[in-house]
Design an enzyme around this catalytic site. Sequence first.
Site, mmCIF file in Angstrom:
data_model
loop_
_atom_site.group_PDB
_atom_site.id
_atom_site.type_symbol
_atom_site.label_atom_id
_atom_site.label_comp_id
_atom_site.label_asym_id
_atom_site.label_seq_id
_atom_site.Cartn_x
_atom_site.Cartn_y
_atom_site.Cartn_z
ATOM 1 N N ASN A 190 -4.679 -11.530 -5.574
ATOM 2 C CA ASN A 190 -4.659 -10.275 -6.319
ATOM 3 C C ASN A 190 -3.247 -9.955 -6.814
ATOM 4 O OD1 ASN A 190 -6.020 -7.786 -7.200
ATOM 5 N ND2 ASN A 190 -4.657 -6.797 -5.749
ATOM 6 N N GLU A 233 -6.395 7.990 8.592
ATOM 7 C CA GLU A 233 -7.150 9.138 9.104
ATOM 8 C C GLU A 233 -6.744 10.448 8.426
ATOM 9 O OE1 GLU A 233 -8.671 11.189 13.277
ATOM 10 O OE2 GLU A 233 -7.725 9.212 13.293
#
Length: 302
Positions: free
Chosen positions: A130, A96
């Site tokens: 990954n 945020e």
Amino acid sequence: MAKATKKQALGRGLSALLKDPDNDIQSVSDKNADKVIGNVVELDIDSIEVNPFQPRTNFNDDTLQELASSIRELGIIQPITVRKLDFNKFQLVSGERRFRASKIVGLETIPAYIRIANDQESLEMALVENIQRQDLDPIEIALSYQRLIDEIQVTQEKLSDRVGKKRSTITNYLRLLKLHPIIQTGMRDGFVSMGHGRALVNVDKKKDQINIYEKIVSDGLSVRETERLVKSYKEAKDTSDPDKKQTSKEVPNYVSKGIDALTSKLSAKVDITTTSNGKGKIVIPFHSKEEFQRLKKILTGD
């Protein structure tokens, strides 16, 4: 630079894919869901809403402005994470501060990881795959490790088993995320190596990290030279600390005996320093939330 452009292009391509109403991805079993899971997608900031159940409600304006300045200069190093709610509608899961700072800067899009329904197992597989790639820079690997820990809720010990790496290796990568964002960017761009970063992480103050980093780049210092420079910095800092000036190299007998007892009781390394006036410090390092909770339970009984 070509590498970064390729990633941005991929993010924009996935963004267009998510805006196709005829092929809306809502579940891991939907068409093209595998292209989204584990990848960074450029999302319109206006399509993201904050989580109303976010426990943190107070955001310091000064630190937000500092983060905004960093984003304006360097971009967003660590993407946010969102949950897909509906067609082209997302809810913030984490990040945020980055989200708010990006709005301050005036960004129209933001890089994000997208969580979709029942994607837990697929996400873990994508992230582990990954990490095994050979073309990742140290910061990309560190971010992948951190994301596995945060989103899959695994300890470093369990993560070690899943990715086939020693826990100490994982810890060394994660510590790189404590570096100043400018240094992280420099590492991603190849100005400094992971060895340089591991040395710099021992410098507590971000301002001092930057000063040493600039000297590394301008003087072309090797990893060994950087380690010596950091050692000199720490020695100079210790000399200016009155408590550390008086630190005794000889540990009292009662302390020597106590270290073994504490180590055995806690099943953890215990560091003890003493001064000539009888004062001292007990330091018990921990490497994960779970380890901290274990130590807390032993020490407090709660």
